[in-house]
Each structure stands twice: as C-alpha cells, then as structure tokens.
Design a protein around this motif. Structure first.
Motif, PDB file in Angstrom:
ATOM      1  N   MET A  30       0.843  -1.202   0.000  1.00  0.00           N
ATOM      2  CA  MET A  30       0.000   0.000   0.000  1.00  0.00           C
ATOM      3  C   MET A  30       0.872   1.244   0.000  1.00  0.00           C
ATOM      4  O   MET A  30       1.847   1.334   0.725  1.00  0.00           O
ATOM      5  N   LYS A  31       0.529   2.204  -0.828  1.00  0.00           N
ATOM      6  CA  LYS A  31       1.256   3.465  -0.811  1.00  0.00           C
ATOM      7  C   LYS A  31       0.954   4.204   0.488  1.00  0.00           C
ATOM      8  O   LYS A  31      -0.075   4.013   1.107  1.00  0.00           O
ATOM      9  N   ARG A  32       1.879   5.081   0.880  1.00  0.00           N
ATOM     10  CA  ARG A  32       1.655   5.837   2.102  1.00  0.00           C
ATOM     11  C   ARG A  32       0.559   6.867   1.877  1.00  0.00           C
ATOM     12  O   ARG A  32       0.025   7.015   0.788  1.00  0.00           O
ATOM     13  N   PHE A  33       0.259   7.587   2.956  1.00  0.00           N
ATOM     14  CA  PHE A  33      -0.813   8.578   2.876  1.00  0.00           C
ATOM     15  C   PHE A  33      -0.320   9.710   1.992  1.00  0.00           C
ATOM     16  O   PHE A  33       0.070  10.768   2.450  1.00  0.00           O
ATOM     17  N   ALA A  34      -0.334   9.450   0.681  1.00  0.00           N
ATOM     18  CA  ALA A  34       0.446  10.233  -0.266  1.00  0.00           C
ATOM     19  C   ALA A  34       0.070  11.695  -0.325  1.00  0.00           C
ATOM     20  O   ALA A  34       0.912  12.543  -0.572  1.00  0.00           O
ATOM     21  N   GLY A  43       3.267   5.761  24.366  1.00  0.00           N
ATOM     22  CA  GLY A  43       2.784   5.720  22.999  1.00  0.00           C
ATOM     23  C   GLY A  43       2.480   7.116  22.496  1.00  0.00           C
ATOM     24  O   GLY A  43       1.984   7.956  23.245  1.00  0.00           O
ATOM     25  N   HIS A  44       2.820   7.385  21.241  1.00  0.00           N
ATOM     26  CA  HIS A  44       2.514   8.693  20.663  1.00  0.00           C
ATOM     27  C   HIS A  44       1.990   8.518  19.247  1.00  0.00           C
ATOM     28  O   HIS A  44       2.171   7.472  18.627  1.00  0.00           O
ATOM     29  N   ASN A  45       1.262   9.519  18.784  1.00  0.00           N
ATOM     30  CA  ASN A  45       0.598   9.471  17.481  1.00  0.00           C
ATOM     31  C   ASN A  45       0.929  10.706  16.659  1.00  0.00           C
ATOM     32  O   ASN A  45       0.942  11.820  17.183  1.00  0.00           O
ATOM     33  N   LEU A  46       1.183  10.472  15.377  1.00  0.00           N
ATOM     34  CA  LEU A  46       1.238  11.561  14.407  1.00  0.00           C
ATOM     35  C   LEU A  46      -0.055  11.476  13.587  1.00  0.00           C
ATOM     36  O   LEU A  46      -0.440  10.366  13.198  1.00  0.00           O
ATOM     37  N   PRO A  47      -0.765  12.567  13.349  1.00  0.00           N
ATOM     38  CA  PRO A  47      -0.324  13.956  13.516  1.00  0.00           C
ATOM     39  C   PRO A  47      -0.624  14.599  14.862  1.00  0.00           C
ATOM     40  O   PRO A  47      -0.333  15.768  15.049  1.00  0.00           O
ATOM     41  N   HIS A  48      -1.186  13.846  15.824  1.00  0.00           N
ATOM     42  CA  HIS A  48      -1.612  14.449  17.086  1.00  0.00           C
ATOM     43  C   HIS A  48      -0.517  15.305  17.722  1.00  0.00           C
ATOM     44  O   HIS A  48      -0.760  16.458  18.117  1.00  0.00           O
ATOM     45  N   ILE A  49       0.702  14.727  17.878  1.00  0.00           N
ATOM     46  CA  ILE A  49       1.752  15.453  18.605  1.00  0.00           C
ATOM     47  C   ILE A  49       2.280  16.657  17.835  1.00  0.00           C
ATOM     48  O   ILE A  49       2.982  17.498  18.393  1.00  0.00           O
ATOM     49  N   ILE A 101       8.811   4.508  15.480  1.00  0.00           N
ATOM     50  CA  ILE A 101       7.464   4.509  14.896  1.00  0.00           C
ATOM     51  C   ILE A 101       7.274   3.145  14.261  1.00  0.00           C
ATOM     52  O   ILE A 101       8.047   2.749  13.381  1.00  0.00           O
ATOM     53  N   PHE A 102       6.248   2.399  14.721  1.00  0.00           N
ATOM     54  CA  PHE A 102       6.155   0.983  14.355  1.00  0.00           C
ATOM     55  C   PHE A 102       4.922   0.605  13.557  1.00  0.00           C
ATOM     56  O   PHE A 102       4.873  -0.495  13.000  1.00  0.00           O
ATOM     57  N   GLN A 103       3.901   1.450  13.476  1.00  0.00           N
ATOM     58  CA  GLN A 103       2.743   1.092  12.653  1.00  0.00           C
ATOM     59  C   GLN A 103       1.958   2.319  12.255  1.00  0.00           C
ATOM     60  O   GLN A 103       2.125   3.406  12.822  1.00  0.00           O
ATOM     61  N   SER A 104       1.095   2.146  11.271  1.00  0.00           N
ATOM     62  CA  SER A 104       0.196   3.217  10.845  1.00  0.00           C
ATOM     63  C   SER A 104      -1.156   2.617  10.509  1.00  0.00           C
ATOM     64  O   SER A 104      -1.281   1.414  10.262  1.00  0.00           O
ATOM     65  N   THR A 105      -2.181   3.471  10.533  1.00  0.00           N
ATOM     66  CA  THR A 105      -3.528   3.030  10.189  1.00  0.00           C
ATOM     67  C   THR A 105      -4.207   4.104   9.344  1.00  0.00           C
ATOM     68  O   THR A 105      -4.299   5.258   9.760  1.00  0.00           O
ATOM     69  N   PRO A 106      -4.688   3.753   8.168  1.00  0.00           N
ATOM     70  CA  PRO A 106      -5.463   4.703   7.370  1.00  0.00           C
ATOM     71  C   PRO A 106      -6.797   5.021   8.040  1.00  0.00           C
ATOM     72  O   PRO A 106      -7.352   4.216   8.789  1.00  0.00           O
ATOM     73  N   LEU A 153       2.652  -2.080   8.943  1.00  0.00           N
ATOM     74  CA  LEU A 153       3.938  -2.137   9.646  1.00  0.00           C
ATOM     75  C   LEU A 153       4.840  -0.992   9.199  1.00  0.00           C
ATOM     76  O   LEU A 153       5.002  -0.745   8.008  1.00  0.00           O
ATOM     77  N   GLU A 154       5.421  -0.284  10.167  1.00  0.00           N
ATOM     78  CA  GLU A 154       6.387   0.782   9.904  1.00  0.00           C
ATOM     79  C   GLU A 154       7.649   0.494  10.715  1.00  0.00           C
ATOM     80  O   GLU A 154       7.586  -0.132  11.775  1.00  0.00           O
ATOM     81  N   ASN A 155       8.785   0.949  10.236  1.00  0.00           N
ATOM     82  CA  ASN A 155      10.053   0.737  10.935  1.00  0.00           C
ATOM     83  C   ASN A 155      10.915   1.988  10.847  1.00  0.00           C
ATOM     84  O   ASN A 155      11.754   2.132   9.967  1.00  0.00           O
ATOM     85  N   MET A 156      10.709   2.900  11.792  1.00  0.00           N
ATOM     86  CA  MET A 156      11.490   4.133  11.848  1.00  0.00           C
ATOM     87  C   MET A 156      12.164   4.246  13.205  1.00  0.00           C
ATOM     88  O   MET A 156      11.489   4.327  14.226  1.00  0.00           O
TER      89      MET A 156
END
Length: 330
Positions: A1-5, A104-110, A132-137, A301-304
């Motif tokens: 899946m492409k990122r939140f382009a 735990g922290h969230n983008l874009p919240h922070i 940063i380990f995961q994302s959810t659309p 899954l994200e790996n940053m």
C-alpha cells in the motif's frame, strides 16, 4: 500500500528496516552509556495516552509479551487519557528521563496539538522519538442500519443540511479530525466534528446513536464487523485483505490520510537507552507472529528508528502547517 500520499513527503524511505538505531540528539556521553549498561533493571511502564480499547492500546498489548521477553523485565501497560493525548504527552515532559516510562505517541496528534492549541502543554520537539512501528489509514463508518448506504448518500445529505451530520473521532487536531476536515474540503460539504478521548470512547457513541458517523481507523473494520458500514477508506489503493471496501479515491474524493504510532520518552533520556529501546522495537517488528497480528488488525507495519522518526516528524510538521494555512485555520 502506498503511504498517505496526499500529505506525505516521499523523500524519506520510511519502510527501510532500521537495524542500527542511531541516537537523535542529547543525553550522550560516558555517563549516559554507564546508565544504560544495566538497563532495564526494573519494570517499565508503557503509558497509553488514550482510553483502553483503541488502536494504541491494541498495539501495546500485542507488543507487551515480546517486549518483556526481549528486555528481560516486566512491561506494564497503563492509561492516561485526556485532551486527545495532550494530557499524557504534557506529563511526559515532566517525567524523569530514565527509560522506565515510555509513552505511545501518534502523528499527527503530537504535531497539530501544539500547532493549533495554546493549552497543549507541550511542544512536538519536547518528545524524544524512540520508534514509529505502525500506521492506520482513516475510514468513514456509519452504523449498519444507517440511512447512508453509500458515500454519495452521505455527501448528498451533508450538502442538503450543512453542519447537521455529526462525525465522531479520536481527539481534536488528530488524524481523525484532519480526515474529517479533508473530507469536508474535498467533497464541498460541512459536517460537525465531535472529538472523544479515544477510539474506545468514540465507538460506543456511534453504536449508541450519539453521532451519525465516525472518522476512525482500519482496525475497526475487523473489530466491529457487521455493526458498521464502511463508506470509504483513505488509501490510494485497496488494502490487502480489505479489497471489498471502497476507497475514497475510487469514489472521486481525493482523501488519503491516517495516523502513525510509535513511542517517545522525555528529551533528557540518554541516547544509549533510547537506542536500546529502539533496537528492541525493531526486533519485535520482525517477529512473524506480531507481523501477522498487525496484518489481521488492519495495521500497516512501519520501521522508523530515532533519527528517521525525528526527521519524519519534522517534515510532517511542515506538511500540516501548509495544510492548515490552506484551510484558513492558522
């Protein structure tokens, strides 16, 4: 899946696994290395800034046992909801930076809370990135018995009665809030956004009829099943396993957005401790069982590691600054 382009900046190769997680500034030196030598020597508190039952909680619960095994100590999960996460994140800035409280922290919240609220109680840069380990659309969902059977039905009703349709979500100036603003902007409609302390509080509001719709996240598709109807998913292309659900893009609405989740610590936390934690999260993100559970939950899954997560956060801050200026909210 492409990122939140639509809101993403492609210069970062975000999906690259971070094997060697370099420090992100501050807390270096021999004393810091000595402090990390025996770390962890006691239990770690993994604080979630939202109610139990949301995506951050689900993620932490999936990570809890692998973290304990990798770190060799107990990892407890606790909750400090309020202000869409702001209560906990502001408290983190006053917490001792010894590595025994991770949050735990969230983008874009922070990013958006300090940008858009005078009372956020913290600045984005006050939180030291670990991983940063995961994302959810985002998804737009209504009750299964809703009169809105399609996105077109929803948009037509919103145009007929501006402001009358209420859309719930997790927190103010969050991914759900931004998703609602973008839907309004892209579709030329006006809805009323209603913030809750987390997804765990927002879902009962929808099912109980207190809001007409939710801007929430992909994991709710599996969790709520036939209790909801999904009107749109905010990805450029259908997600694996969710191909039966329509994307906004396929319905003529250019809405591609969502949330990224990770962990942060106080800024004075030694880099050596941050690096050890980051290496641990990178390791458990390779665990086949965890990878499969993330997939089943609708997580991406994200790996940053620390450096990449810090750069990514800074670039997203510029993107959201531009977005809110365009929407006339700054």
């Amino acid at each position: 899946m492409k990122r939140f382009a639509k809101l993403a900046l492609p210069a970062l190769a975000i999906s690259t696994m971070v094997a060697a997680c370099g420090g992100n500034g501050g807390g270096g030196g021999g004393d810091a290395a000595d402090a990390a030598e025996g770390y962890p020597a006691r239990p770690i508190d993994y604080v979630i800034a939202f109610d139990a039952g949301g995506e951050s909680d689900i993620t932490a619960r999936l990570q809890q046992e692998p973290l304990q095994e990798a770190l060799g100590t107990e990892v407890s999960v606790s909750y400090q909801p309020g202000g869409g996460g702001a209560l906990a994140w502001s408290e983190l800035t006053r917490t001792e930076g010894d590595g025994y409280t991770i949050m735990g922290h969230n983008l874009p919240h922070i990013i958006l809370q300090p940008m858009m609220r005078e009372d956020a109680g913290y600045e984005t840069e006050d939180l030291k990135q670990v991983f940063i380990f995961q994302s959810t659309p985002n998804i737009l969902a209504v009750r299964a018995d809703s009169e809105y059977e399609t996105l077109d039905d929803f948009i037509a009703a919103a145009k007929e009665n501006p402001g009358a349709i209420s859309v719930g979500g997790s927190g103010d100036f969050s991914a759900n809030h931004v998703g609602t603003l973008l839907l309004n902007d892209e579709a030329g409609i006006e809805t009323t956004y209603t913030p809750f302390s987390g997804t765990g509080a927002a879902v009962p509001a929808l099912l109980g009829g207190h809001v007409d719709a939710l801007m929430t996240y992909t994991p709710m598709i599996e969790q709520l099943g036939d209790q909801i109807r999904v009107l749109g998913i905010a990805t450029e292309e259908p997600m694996a396993g969710l191909e039966d659900y329509p994307t906004f893009v396929d319905q003529g609405i250019d809405l591609v957005d969502g949330a990224y989740r990770g962990v942060a610590v106080p800024q004075e936390t030694p880099d050596a401790i941050v690096d050890k934690l980051a290496e641990t999260f990178a390791k458990i993100n390779e665990d086949p069982d965890l990878v499969e559970q993330f997939k089943e939950q609708g997580f991406v899954l994200e790996n940053m590691g620390p450096e990449e997560a810090t750069e990514f956060t800074a670039e997203r801050k510029e993107v959201y600054q531009d977005l809110f200026e365009r929407l006339g909210m700054l």
